[in-house]
Design a protein around this motif. Structure first.
Motif, PDB file in Angstrom:
ATOM      1  N   GLU A  58      10.141   5.642   3.706  1.00 59.00           N
ATOM      2  CA  GLU A  58      10.341   4.479   2.830  1.00 59.00           C
ATOM      3  C   GLU A  58      11.694   3.818   3.090  1.00 59.00           C
ATOM      4  OE1 GLU A  58       7.607   5.866  -0.958  1.00 59.00           O
ATOM      5  OE2 GLU A  58       9.640   6.656  -0.767  1.00 59.00           O
ATOM      6  N   LEU A  59      12.710   4.615   3.309  1.00 57.43           N
ATOM      7  CA  LEU A  59      14.025   4.035   3.621  1.00 57.43           C
ATOM      8  C   LEU A  59      14.003   3.291   4.949  1.00 57.43           C
ATOM      9  CD1 LEU A  59      16.456   6.856   2.438  1.00 57.43           C
ATOM     10  CD2 LEU A  59      15.967   4.674   1.319  1.00 57.43           C
ATOM     11  N   GLN A  60      13.319   3.841   5.928  1.00 58.59           N
ATOM     12  CA  GLN A  60      13.226   3.180   7.239  1.00 58.59           C
ATOM     13  C   GLN A  60      12.436   1.881   7.129  1.00 58.59           C
ATOM     14  OE1 GLN A  60      14.928   4.099   9.921  1.00 58.59           O
ATOM     15  NE2 GLN A  60      14.165   2.305  10.975  1.00 58.59           N
ATOM     16  N   VAL A  61      11.327   1.913   6.397  1.00 53.59           N
ATOM     17  CA  VAL A  61      10.540   0.689   6.197  1.00 53.59           C
ATOM     18  C   VAL A  61      11.383  -0.344   5.455  1.00 53.59           C
ATOM     19  CG1 VAL A  61       8.531  -0.296   5.014  1.00 53.59           C
ATOM     20  CG2 VAL A  61       8.304   1.859   6.274  1.00 53.59           C
ATOM     21  N   SER A  62      12.109   0.093   4.444  1.00 51.53           N
ATOM     22  CA  SER A  62      12.977  -0.813   3.695  1.00 51.53           C
ATOM     23  C   SER A  62      13.996  -1.473   4.619  1.00 51.53           C
ATOM     24  CB  SER A  62      13.700  -0.034   2.588  1.00 51.53           C
ATOM     25  OG  SER A  62      14.654  -0.854   1.954  1.00 51.53           O
ATOM     26  N   ARG A  63      14.628  -0.671   5.480  1.00 45.62           N
ATOM     27  CA  ARG A  63      15.611  -1.221   6.428  1.00 45.62           C
ATOM     28  C   ARG A  63      14.966  -2.254   7.343  1.00 45.62           C
ATOM     29  NH1 ARG A  63      16.937   4.008   7.918  1.00 45.62           N
ATOM     30  NH2 ARG A  63      18.173   4.826   6.239  1.00 45.62           N
ATOM     31  N   GLN A  64      13.800  -1.913   7.866  1.00 47.59           N
ATOM     32  CA  GLN A  64      13.148  -2.825   8.821  1.00 47.59           C
ATOM     33  C   GLN A  64      12.693  -4.114   8.139  1.00 47.59           C
ATOM     34  OE1 GLN A  64      10.271  -1.013  11.430  1.00 47.59           O
ATOM     35  NE2 GLN A  64      11.572   0.790  11.761  1.00 47.59           N
ATOM     36  N   LEU A  65      12.176  -3.999   6.912  1.00 47.80           N
ATOM     37  CA  LEU A  65      11.699  -5.196   6.229  1.00 47.80           C
ATOM     38  C   LEU A  65      12.848  -6.088   5.783  1.00 47.80           C
ATOM     39  CD1 LEU A  65       8.793  -3.803   4.019  1.00 47.80           C
ATOM     40  CD2 LEU A  65       8.618  -5.088   6.157  1.00 47.80           C
ATOM     41  N   THR A  66      13.943  -5.492   5.339  1.00 47.86           N
ATOM     42  CA  THR A  66      15.063  -6.327   4.870  1.00 47.86           C
ATOM     43  C   THR A  66      15.871  -6.913   6.023  1.00 47.86           C
ATOM     44  OG1 THR A  66      16.441  -4.348   4.573  1.00 47.86           O
ATOM     45  CG2 THR A  66      15.305  -5.184   2.634  1.00 47.86           C
ATOM     46  N   SER A  67      15.784  -6.274   7.197  1.00 47.52           N
ATOM     47  CA  SER A  67      16.501  -6.814   8.363  1.00 47.52           C
ATOM     48  C   SER A  67      15.628  -7.778   9.165  1.00 47.52           C
ATOM     49  CB  SER A  67      16.990  -5.687   9.271  1.00 47.52           C
ATOM     50  OG  SER A  67      15.902  -5.086   9.940  1.00 47.52           O
ATOM     51  N   PRO A 126       5.537  -7.742  -5.027  1.00 52.65           N
ATOM     52  CA  PRO A 126       6.821  -8.433  -4.849  1.00 52.65           C
ATOM     53  C   PRO A 126       6.919  -9.185  -3.528  1.00 52.65           C
ATOM     54  CG  PRO A 126       7.069  -6.098  -4.432  1.00 52.65           C
ATOM     55  CD  PRO A 126       5.661  -6.303  -4.927  1.00 52.65           C
ATOM     56  N   ARG A 127       7.741 -10.233  -3.530  1.00 51.34           N
ATOM     57  CA  ARG A 127       7.938 -11.013  -2.305  1.00 51.34           C
ATOM     58  C   ARG A 127       8.810 -10.284  -1.300  1.00 51.34           C
ATOM     59  NH1 ARG A 127       8.393 -17.154  -4.493  1.00 51.34           N
ATOM     60  NH2 ARG A 127       6.225 -17.214  -5.133  1.00 51.34           N
ATOM     61  N   SER A 128       9.699  -9.440  -1.788  1.00 54.65           N
ATOM     62  CA  SER A 128      10.555  -8.676  -0.877  1.00 54.65           C
ATOM     63  C   SER A 128      10.409  -7.178  -1.178  1.00 54.65           C
ATOM     64  CB  SER A 128      12.006  -9.127  -0.988  1.00 54.65           C
ATOM     65  OG  SER A 128      12.449  -9.020  -2.323  1.00 54.65           O
ATOM     66  N   PRO A 129       9.305  -6.585  -0.728  1.00 53.23           N
ATOM     67  CA  PRO A 129       9.052  -5.170  -1.033  1.00 53.23           C
ATOM     68  C   PRO A 129      10.078  -4.224  -0.426  1.00 53.23           C
ATOM     69  CG  PRO A 129       7.472  -5.967   0.582  1.00 53.23           C
ATOM     70  CD  PRO A 129       8.249  -7.155   0.107  1.00 53.23           C
ATOM     71  N   LEU A 178      11.488  -0.735  -1.994  1.00 51.79           N
ATOM     72  CA  LEU A 178      11.192   0.563  -1.375  1.00 51.79           C
ATOM     73  C   LEU A 178      12.432   1.447  -1.316  1.00 51.79           C
ATOM     74  CD1 LEU A 178       8.773  -0.398   1.522  1.00 51.79           C
ATOM     75  CD2 LEU A 178       8.314   1.239  -0.317  1.00 51.79           C
ATOM     76  N   ARG A 179      13.585   0.835  -1.174  1.00 51.73           N
ATOM     77  CA  ARG A 179      14.826   1.622  -1.075  1.00 51.73           C
ATOM     78  C   ARG A 179      15.049   2.517  -2.305  1.00 51.73           C
ATOM     79  NH1 ARG A 179      19.441   2.313   1.618  1.00 51.73           N
ATOM     80  NH2 ARG A 179      21.400   2.497   0.463  1.00 51.73           N
ATOM     81  N   ARG A 183       0.822  -1.215   0.000  1.00 47.99           N
ATOM     82  CA  ARG A 183       0.000   0.000   0.000  1.00 47.99           C
ATOM     83  C   ARG A 183       0.854   1.263   0.000  1.00 47.99           C
ATOM     84  NH1 ARG A 183      -4.694  -1.330   4.404  1.00 47.99           N
ATOM     85  NH2 ARG A 183      -5.484  -3.194   3.389  1.00 47.99           N
ATOM     86  N   LEU A 184       2.061   1.166   0.558  1.00 51.11           N
ATOM     87  CA  LEU A 184       2.966   2.314   0.550  1.00 51.11           C
ATOM     88  C   LEU A 184       3.335   2.683  -0.892  1.00 51.11           C
ATOM     89  CD1 LEU A 184       4.261   4.217   2.573  1.00 51.11           C
ATOM     90  CD2 LEU A 184       6.192   2.652   2.736  1.00 51.11           C
ATOM     91  N   PHE A 185       3.508   1.669  -1.751  1.00 47.74           N
ATOM     92  CA  PHE A 185       3.744   1.942  -3.171  1.00 47.74           C
ATOM     93  C   PHE A 185       2.542   2.653  -3.788  1.00 47.74           C
ATOM     94  CE2 PHE A 185       6.660  -1.814  -2.815  1.00 47.74           C
ATOM     95  CZ  PHE A 185       7.827  -1.153  -3.166  1.00 47.74           C
ATOM     96  N   LEU A 186       1.351   2.203  -3.443  1.00 48.60           N
ATOM     97  CA  LEU A 186       0.138   2.820  -3.989  1.00 48.60           C
ATOM     98  C   LEU A 186       0.013   4.271  -3.539  1.00 48.60           C
ATOM     99  CD1 LEU A 186      -2.501   2.482  -5.590  1.00 48.60           C
ATOM    100  CD2 LEU A 186      -3.572   1.686  -3.468  1.00 48.60           C
ATOM    101  N   ILE A 187       0.235   4.525  -2.270  1.00 47.30           N
ATOM    102  CA  ILE A 187       0.151   5.889  -1.740  1.00 47.30           C
ATOM    103  C   ILE A 187       1.186   6.793  -2.410  1.00 47.30           C
ATOM    104  CG2 ILE A 187       0.542   7.296   0.327  1.00 47.30           C
ATOM    105  CD1 ILE A 187      -0.702   4.870   1.910  1.00 47.30           C
ATOM    106  N   ASP A 188       2.414   6.290  -2.518  1.00 45.26           N
ATOM    107  CA  ASP A 188       3.471   7.078  -3.149  1.00 45.26           C
ATOM    108  C   ASP A 188       3.137   7.340  -4.618  1.00 45.26           C
ATOM    109  OD1 ASP A 188       6.011   8.412  -2.963  1.00 45.26           O
ATOM    110  OD2 ASP A 188       6.892   6.766  -4.087  1.00 45.26           O
TER     111      ASP A 188
END
Length: 146
Positions: free
Chosen positions: A134-143, A80-83, A87-88, A24-29
């Motif tokens: 988006e960068l923070q979400v990317s960090r949290q999701l990939t970690s 995607p399986r790894s959003p 997002l980064r 949904r973050l992609f949709l909002i952006d």
């Protein structure tokens, strides 16, 4: 609450939302990018006498959100399986857009009127906040942290 606390609270909520619903973050952006492109490429160009922003500057700025929207909607539709990994790039693109926008604002500062400054600074703040989120979400999701 002072303004910085309000901003931090809003950013924290966006980050939590993005971690739970990255698609949904992609949709909002993407939707925000379309609004930006329309405002910059159509509305503000027609109202140059009110905003004072040179049309060429507006059209240059309007190109970026069009590409961002295409990327965002593709990511949203592909699910995607790894959003986090996707997002980064859009977070970095949004922050780059802000830097370019600020450079153009300084270069054309002699022409931009108060309503133009208000609009452009507001847009840059919103896009910067979204890019950082988006960068923070990317960090949290990939970690693996959510």
């Amino acid at each position: 609450m002072n303004p910085s606390q309000v901003l931090r609270t809003v950013l924290d909520r966006v980050i939590r939302f993005g971690c739970r619903h990255p698609r949904r973050l992609f949709l909002i952006d993407g939707l925000g990018a379309l609004v930006s492109a329309a405002m910059l490429g159509v509305v503000l160009v027609r109202l140059e006498s009110v905003f004072g922003v040179p049309p060429r500057m507006l059209l240059v700025l309007a190109i970026f959100p069009v590409f961002f929207a295409v990327y965002d909607f593709a990511c949203f539709l592909l699910d995607p399986r790894s959003p986090g990994r996707l997002l980064r790039p859009i977070g970095l693109a949004n922050l780059s857009y802000v830097v370019i926008g600020m450079i153009l604002m300084v270069r054309h500062s002699d022409f931009i009127m108060l309503p133009g400054w208000i609009y452009l600074v507001s847009e840059m703040l919103i896009v910067a906040a979204l890019g950082f989120a988006e960068l923070q979400v990317s960090r949290q999701l990939t970690s693996g942290r959510r």
